[in-house]
Design a protein around this motif. Sequence first.
Motif, PDB file in Angstrom:
ATOM      1  N   SER A 198      -6.042   0.371  -1.997  1.00 41.49           N
ATOM      2  CA  SER A 198      -5.448   1.833  -1.522  1.00 41.49           C
ATOM      3  C   SER A 198      -4.545   1.345   0.077  1.00 41.49           C
ATOM      4  CB  SER A 198      -5.853   2.853  -1.396  1.00 41.49           C
ATOM      5  OG  SER A 198      -6.789   2.621  -0.059  1.00 41.49           O
ATOM      6  N   TYR A 199      -5.414  -0.164  -0.092  1.00 38.23           N
ATOM      7  CA  TYR A 199      -4.828  -0.533   1.450  1.00 38.23           C
ATOM      8  C   TYR A 199      -4.353  -1.759   1.367  1.00 38.23           C
ATOM      9  CZ  TYR A 199      -7.227   1.997   5.071  1.00 38.23           C
ATOM     10  OH  TYR A 199      -8.330   2.595   6.125  1.00 38.23           O
ATOM     11  N   CYS A 257       1.281  -1.374  -0.394  1.00 37.47           N
ATOM     12  CA  CYS A 257      -0.147  -0.137   0.037  1.00 37.47           C
ATOM     13  C   CYS A 257       0.715   1.288  -0.322  1.00 37.47           C
ATOM     14  CB  CYS A 257      -1.013  -0.292   1.320  1.00 37.47           C
ATOM     15  SG  CYS A 257       0.043   0.399   2.964  1.00 37.47           S
TER      16      CYS A 257
END
Length: 475
Positions: free
Chosen positions: A372-373, A332
Amino acid sequence: MPDSITRPKTVAVIGAGPVGLAAAAHLLERGLEPVVLEAGPAVGHAVRQWRHVRMFSPWEYNIDKAAERLLAGAGWNRPQPDHYPTGAELVEQYLEPLATRTPLKDRIRTQSLVTAIGRAGFDKVKTKGRDAAPFEIRYQNGKGPEVLRADAVIDATGTWFSPNPAGANGLPAIGEREAQDRIAYGMPDVLGRDRARYAGRCVAVLGAGHSAVGMLIDLARLKDEVPATEIVWLLRGESPEKSFGGGAADQLSARGALGIAFANLVTSGRIQTESGFRVNRIAREGDRIVVAAAGCPGRHVAVDELVVSTGFRPDLDFLREIRLSLDPALECPPALAPLIDPNEHSCGSVRPHGARELAQPEAGFYFAGMKSYGRAPTFLAMTGYEQVRSIAAEIAGDHEAARKVELVLPETGVCNGAPASLTSALAGTAAAAAGCCGPVATSGCAAPSPAASSSCGTLTKPAAQATGCCGPKVA
């Protein structure tokens, strides 16, 4: 006058899920020109794969503000804010109207699988003049290969179609690929379209997160209807308590209720539990598959079906020509890693973040949403909505608005362990919770208890061999 001034910036949004469509809505409000590329035949393609699952966050947390403003102009009736939608309801009552009844309808290209992204005229190594070059997005549709050029890119493709494998070391277990017809990933619909595959069968579920918990609860319901169904829970950790969640202390009541219901199933013994089970091999044995644990010679379960619910990882293959900076463990953006690392962080609150934290060394490229994680779990849609609001402001040049990120997430009610009410319930019923191959929280190499034997997982071997409910202990 230069073309870059006379025309609005074109922004490619990859993925038409909740966060991707929210990004497009915010970009439109900023006077930008979004083009949304969706690999599936319709918007919300990933959500449709879990359409049978009821979300543990109500509508009030699942509707983006810019998207709602677009929908209001189309005469849309907002769902009841305290209702918990299923994946199907999320698509039918929110994503489809957003994609078909608002100005977004002319900006979405479905069945458009992105295969590569780069800079027009620049390979990854070249630097001088790079930031001024447009992005070149290559994608496949029914007409063949296509090319889109854009001034910025928001990758909101999620992670659903990149599930983690069964192997405890992050690699596929030895033999996993050869047994694919007996393995499912994520959350198959065992009470609906996949019922025939699982009813009356011995099913193992691997994992300890929300997907695994939901899967085990659904299988318990199936067992109520078809008593011959047998359930084995395989978890890599030594103790199941973390999977019970925050109970009544969880600000998302449905998420808390899920943990309470699951704790009751485990403590009552309705789910056979194998803790400290780190899968390293899967092999066929007659009509079943044998799932073996690492580090304990002979420790295994033999089952008809295996469901792997061990989380997901981002697909980065089509970004080989994009300059990326990623946390080496979570994959990420590095600024997010300390906030969401499951090795350190188990609470529900995440510091507000936006374009600054999500930006990459490749100017104009951003991750948003679940992707995004990286490999971290516990993402909420409202996190993604605030991300794309900030990103859209940054691309439009409103840097002050991009920096002003606000995000208040509902607490889980648990940090690094379950509440005392749940852990005491587990401790008080340890005997009832005895698993198929030993009691809950037993150390990894404990031998199975003969008293806990069950038809689930039994292997046919010579009587001279020591047998347990999950088969003989063979080297």
